[in-house]
Each structure stands twice: as C-alpha cells, then as structure tokens.
Design a protein around this motif. Structure first.
Motif, PDB file in Angstrom:
ATOM      1  N   TRP A 167     -18.795  -0.941 -11.900  1.00 17.55           N
ATOM      2  CA  TRP A 167     -20.013  -0.232 -11.505  1.00 17.55           C
ATOM      3  C   TRP A 167     -19.756   1.117 -10.857  1.00 17.55           C
ATOM      4  CZ3 TRP A 167     -20.702   0.713  -6.221  1.00 17.55           C
ATOM      5  CH2 TRP A 167     -19.905  -0.022  -5.339  1.00 17.55           C
ATOM      6  N   LEU A 168     -18.514   1.427 -10.535  1.00 13.28           N
ATOM      7  CA  LEU A 168     -18.214   2.620  -9.757  1.00 13.28           C
ATOM      8  C   LEU A 168     -17.575   3.735 -10.588  1.00 13.28           C
ATOM      9  CD1 LEU A 168     -18.455   3.537  -6.801  1.00 13.28           C
ATOM     10  CD2 LEU A 168     -16.142   2.684  -6.415  1.00 13.28           C
ATOM     11  N   MET A 169     -17.496   3.594 -11.881  1.00 13.80           N
ATOM     12  CA  MET A 169     -16.668   4.498 -12.675  1.00 13.80           C
ATOM     13  C   MET A 169     -17.285   5.867 -12.903  1.00 13.80           C
ATOM     14  SD  MET A 169     -14.879   1.816 -15.327  1.00 13.80           S
ATOM     15  CE  MET A 169     -13.694   3.047 -15.881  1.00 13.80           C
ATOM     16  N   ASP A 170     -18.573   6.018 -12.691  1.00 12.22           N
ATOM     17  CA  ASP A 170     -19.230   7.315 -12.819  1.00 12.22           C
ATOM     18  C   ASP A 170     -18.858   8.186 -11.623  1.00 12.22           C
ATOM     19  OD1 ASP A 170     -20.885   9.495 -13.078  1.00 12.22           O
ATOM     20  OD2 ASP A 170     -22.748   8.338 -13.203  1.00 12.22           O
ATOM     21  N   ALA A 171     -18.223   9.326 -11.882  1.00 13.05           N
ATOM     22  CA  ALA A 171     -17.777  10.209 -10.796  1.00 13.05           C
ATOM     23  C   ALA A 171     -18.932  10.772  -9.986  1.00 13.05           C
ATOM     24  CB  ALA A 171     -16.945  11.348 -11.368  1.00 13.05           C
ATOM     25  N   PRO A 174     -22.951   8.136  -5.939  1.00  8.65           N
ATOM     26  CA  PRO A 174     -22.882   8.652  -4.566  1.00  8.65           C
ATOM     27  C   PRO A 174     -22.011   7.824  -3.630  1.00  8.65           C
ATOM     28  CG  PRO A 174     -24.963   7.533  -4.914  1.00  8.65           C
ATOM     29  CD  PRO A 174     -24.289   7.593  -6.261  1.00  8.65           C
ATOM     30  N   LEU A 175     -21.741   8.386  -2.474  1.00  6.15           N
ATOM     31  CA  LEU A 175     -20.912   7.756  -1.449  1.00  6.15           C
ATOM     32  C   LEU A 175     -21.757   6.745  -0.671  1.00  6.15           C
ATOM     33  CD1 LEU A 175     -17.877   8.332  -0.416  1.00  6.15           C
ATOM     34  CD2 LEU A 175     -19.021   9.252   1.588  1.00  6.15           C
ATOM     35  N   VAL A 176     -21.982   5.583  -1.280  1.00  7.54           N
ATOM     36  CA  VAL A 176     -22.741   4.522  -0.632  1.00  7.54           C
ATOM     37  C   VAL A 176     -21.877   3.892   0.464  1.00  7.54           C
ATOM     38  CG1 VAL A 176     -24.155   4.057  -2.661  1.00  7.54           C
ATOM     39  CG2 VAL A 176     -21.967   2.860  -2.367  1.00  7.54           C
ATOM     40  N   TRP A 177     -22.484   2.996   1.257  1.00  7.70           N
ATOM     41  CA  TRP A 177     -21.760   2.466   2.419  1.00  7.70           C
ATOM     42  C   TRP A 177     -20.500   1.712   2.037  1.00  7.70           C
ATOM     43  CZ3 TRP A 177     -20.638  -2.629   3.416  1.00  7.70           C
ATOM     44  CH2 TRP A 177     -21.392  -3.608   2.756  1.00  7.70           C
ATOM     45  N   ARG A 178     -20.458   1.119   0.855  1.00 10.99           N
ATOM     46  CA  ARG A 178     -19.263   0.389   0.428  1.00 10.99           C
ATOM     47  C   ARG A 178     -18.073   1.305   0.162  1.00 10.99           C
ATOM     48  NH1 ARG A 178     -20.061  -4.969  -0.610  1.00 10.99           N
ATOM     49  NH2 ARG A 178     -22.212  -5.676  -0.913  1.00 10.99           N
ATOM     50  N   ILE A 183     -17.701   2.212   7.758  1.00  5.78           N
ATOM     51  CA  ILE A 183     -18.733   1.184   7.635  1.00  5.78           C
ATOM     52  C   ILE A 183     -18.188  -0.102   7.005  1.00  5.78           C
ATOM     53  CG2 ILE A 183     -20.933   0.600   6.527  1.00  5.78           C
ATOM     54  CD1 ILE A 183     -21.769   3.477   6.829  1.00  5.78           C
ATOM     55  N   CYS A 184     -17.310   0.039   5.997  1.00 10.81           N
ATOM     56  CA  CYS A 184     -16.848  -1.153   5.276  1.00 10.81           C
ATOM     57  C   CYS A 184     -15.424  -1.571   5.630  1.00 10.81           C
ATOM     58  CB  CYS A 184     -16.968  -0.949   3.770  1.00 10.81           C
ATOM     59  SG  CYS A 184     -15.925   0.356   3.114  1.00 10.81           S
ATOM     60  N   MET A 223     -22.613  13.288  -1.428  1.00  7.22           N
ATOM     61  CA  MET A 223     -23.029  12.732  -0.143  1.00  7.22           C
ATOM     62  C   MET A 223     -24.407  12.071  -0.160  1.00  7.22           C
ATOM     63  SD  MET A 223     -20.890  12.914   2.330  1.00  7.22           S
ATOM     64  CE  MET A 223     -21.857  12.919   3.829  1.00  7.22           C
ATOM     65  N   GLU A 224     -25.328  12.638  -0.864  1.00  9.74           N
ATOM     66  CA  GLU A 224     -26.723  12.156  -0.870  1.00  9.74           C
ATOM     67  C   GLU A 224     -27.298  12.047   0.526  1.00  9.74           C
ATOM     68  OE1 GLU A 224     -28.219   9.768  -4.793  1.00  9.74           O
ATOM     69  OE2 GLU A 224     -27.795   8.642  -2.986  1.00  9.74           O
ATOM     70  N   GLY A 225     -27.023  13.044   1.366  1.00  9.36           N
ATOM     71  CA  GLY A 225     -27.631  13.089   2.684  1.00  9.36           C
ATOM     72  C   GLY A 225     -26.981  12.233   3.731  1.00  9.36           C
ATOM     73  N   LEU A 226     -25.891  11.536   3.399  1.00  7.98           N
ATOM     74  CA  LEU A 226     -25.227  10.693   4.393  1.00  7.98           C
ATOM     75  C   LEU A 226     -24.478  11.552   5.403  1.00  7.98           C
ATOM     76  CD1 LEU A 226     -23.750   7.891   2.122  1.00  7.98           C
ATOM     77  CD2 LEU A 226     -25.657   7.691   3.691  1.00  7.98           C
TER      78      LEU A 226
END
Length: 391
Positions: A167-171, A174-178, A183-184, A223-226
């Motif tokens: 699920w993470l292969m798209d560059a 975004p930088l989600v919490w995981r 955080i993780c 970042m998407e605002g993080l």
C-alpha cells in the motif's frame, strides 16, 4: 436463567482497529456462550464529528473526545487502546492505576522500556491485560500449535515467516502517522514483523539471538499539513510540494536463533507489489512441515514423512471442523470464517480472562517480549552485528 455480567467498554480510537474491535464486541455473544456481555459504553476520538459518526455506526452508547475523561468514569470497566503507538503507554498505565482491564493494539509500545513499564503497571494493579495479536486466533494457527505440542512435526528446525504489503509504493503517498518515528517508533518492523515475531514465539518458542537489516526506499514524502521538519521539494503541477524526511523502515529482514535450537528467517515489507496482506509462515520439523497463509486463512498445509513413499506431499486441511479450535463456534464444516472472526476469538479469550480472573495470552508480558526482539533487530540493523536478546 442467570443474568450475564455486563462489562462496560471504553474504546480509544475509532478507525481501522476501532471498527474491528467494535464488531468483535457486538458479535461475541452471538457465537460464544459466555457469562459476560460486553457493553459498548463509550468511544473516544479527538475529532468530535468523526468519532460521533463512528460511534453511531458501530453501536456505541456515547462518545468522548478526551481519553482521560473516560478513564475517570465509574461506568467503564475496560479500556481498549487503538491509538497510534506513542499514546499506548500513557493510556495503559493510567488505565491500570484506575483499576481498568486493558486490551491494547500492537506493537505494545514504542520500545522495550515502555513495554516493560506497561506490563508491570498492569501486573501491580491486578487487572487483566492483553495485546491484540489477532492472527494467533485463526483456527488454523491454533491447530498448528496443537500439532506442534503433540510432537507431530517432531523436533522443530526452521520457521520462515513473511509479511508483505504494497500500500505504500506510491512515492506521492503522504507522510501518515505510520511513517513518523515520533508517533509509531518504527515502520514495517513494528507494524508487520511484530505479528510474525508473535506467531513465532507462540508456535516455536523464545528467541535468543537476532541479526537484522532495514531499508527505507523513499526517503521523503509529502507533508499534507503535518507538523515537523520540512524541506522544499519539487513543484507538483501547481504550487510547491512540501516534503518531510521518512525516518522509519519500509522493509526489514532478520535471522533468528531460538532457545530450543530452531532457526528463523523473517521478512516484512510494504513494497511487496501484489501482496495486499501476505502474512505467511512455514515451519519445518524432523517428522514433517506445515504452511499457513493469511490470505487463505482457513487452510493449513501439512507434510508428514510417515506417509507412504510415492504419496508424500503437502496435504490441505480445511480447519473448519468442530475439532479445530474456535471453528465449532461458527458454521458447518467447509463454511469458512474471515479476518473479523480472529478478533471475535481474541475478545472471547479476553472476556473469559475477566470472567475467571485469569490473564489470557498474549498478555502485556508477551507484548514486552515481542518488543525486546523487535528492538534487538533494530539495534542489529544499525550496528551491523548479531545481537543477543535479553528479556
């Protein structure tokens, strides 16, 4: 007719695991005869609109936006922790001190020190505590455990476990919490390999030495605002794309030596193209071998060397007969169960523990021991050396 004891749940977190746990609590009395009735008392999330919507959908009686308020409430018996990893320790310790039983999502903590503190706090308080390693509760895995304990496979030589997702292969993801170390704690190591390590400890035994390597393939993500450190990245169509460093692992591999002499090979990655939830293992012994694949979770592949020569090979066991652990609570033979039922089985063990005041497994001690192994793998990867696992 005797009245069932009501156990009132306060669940902190309402997304993926919140949905899975809510469903398990609701369906538990339907499938299992138990003297406990879980009550979906309150659900907790910071976003009031979203947690209210989730609470209404999942069947919770109320909602809160502050987990501290829930721990203070007299009408809560259990705290269910499904938050990001960095909150596990604070919530669990506060819950234990308030005398609440606790179930916590994996990994138990950010590191072994936090995990140890959580375990000891729950132990001191005398509350029931459990970590949510749901894959243990597949009937096929439970049956594999029985076969190993009965000596059907003989002396265990190998376990090789693989957990691949993609699920993470798209560059541009975004930088989600995981993906945030603060955080993780870790990436694929704590998210995926934690399950493989738990299954290995459950089926084979304790690990005494590891050698690991880790890799991050995409070093920066949007970042998407993080909040956090940022760098100005390339423009993406319109405007400037703000990127942040990825500080956790995308893939991890490890070798392990077990206390009983068995040898382990582990691999976990979020870059296994085509693998949606490729959680697999194979165990080889002196008399036979077995294989299990979560994507075909109701079947167990079993090879026995006592079979007649010329007819030897892996047979497929449909673990849906009443003789198979947990399977008899559901449907007639051949009518398989799904991912959600592993949580129902886990919650059954948790509620039985509360009913009998006997701590079920996997407990916070298991969570701590898993965390010790995970930390040792990370240390080995950073040092490029074998690490002795010290519990």
């Amino acid at each position: 007719m005797s009245l069932k004891r009501k156990v009132r749940i306060g669940m902190i977190g309402y997304k993926f695991m919140g949905k899975a746990h809510s469903h398990a609590y609701r369906d538990l009395p339907f499938y299992f005869n138990t003297d406990i009735e879980p009550v979906l008392q309150t659900i907790v999330g910071r976003d009031e609109a979203n947690v209210k919507q989730a609470g209404d959908k999942f069947g919770w009686l109320s909602y809160e936006t502050d987990w501290r308020r829930v721990i203070e409430r007299d009408d809560i018996d259990v705290i269910d922790i499904g938050t990001p990893n960095h909150l596990h320790a604070e919530i669990a310790i506060a819950a234990a001190q308030a005398g609440k039983h606790i179930i916590c999502e994996k990994p138990l903590a950010m590191d072994k020190e936090q995990a140890f503190t959580m375990w000891k706090a729950a132990q001191k308080a005398g509350v029931i505590h459990m970590i949510s390693h749901n894959y243990r509760f597949s009937p096929a895995i439970q049956y594999a455990k029985k076969l190993i304990e009965q000596g059907v496979l003989g002396e265990i030589y190998h376990i090789r476990a693989q957990y691949l997702q993609d699920w993470l292969m798209d560059a541009d993801f975004p930088l989600v919490w995981r993906l945030r170390k603060d955080i993780c704690g870790s990436g694929t190591l704590g998210d995926l390999m934690a399950h493989s390590i738990d299954l290995a400890r459950f089926l084979v035994g304790e690990i005494e030495e590891v050698s690991g390597m880790m890799e991050t393939f995409i070093k920066q993500r949007p970042m998407e605002g993080l909040p956090g450190p940022t760098t100005a990245g390339p423009t993406a169509g319109t405007g400037e794309q703000v990127l942040a460093d990825v500080e956790v692992d995308d893939a991890v591999a490890a070798l392990a030596k077990f206390e009983n002499g068995a040898f382990g090979v582990f691999e976990a990655s979020r870059y296994g193209k085509g693998n949606r939830n490729g959680n697999r293992l194979e165990i080889n012994g002196s008399r036979g071998s077995l294989r299990w694949d979560m994507e075909n979770m109701n079947t167990l592949q079993l090879y026995l060397d006592k079979d007649e020569f010329g007819m030897q090979g892996f047979r497929t066991i449909q673990c849906t007969e009443s003789i198979h652990p947990y399977a008899g609570a559901y449907w007639p033979a051949g009518h398989g169960i799904g991912y959600e039922h592993t949580f129902i089985n886990l919650m059954h063990a948790f509620m039985e523990g509360i009913s009998t005041n006997t701590n079920p497994s996997p407990s916070f001690e298991d969570g701590y021991r898993n965390q010790v192994v995970l930390d040792a793998i990370a240390k080995s990867a950073s040092k490029g050396a074998r690490i002795t696992v010290k519990y």
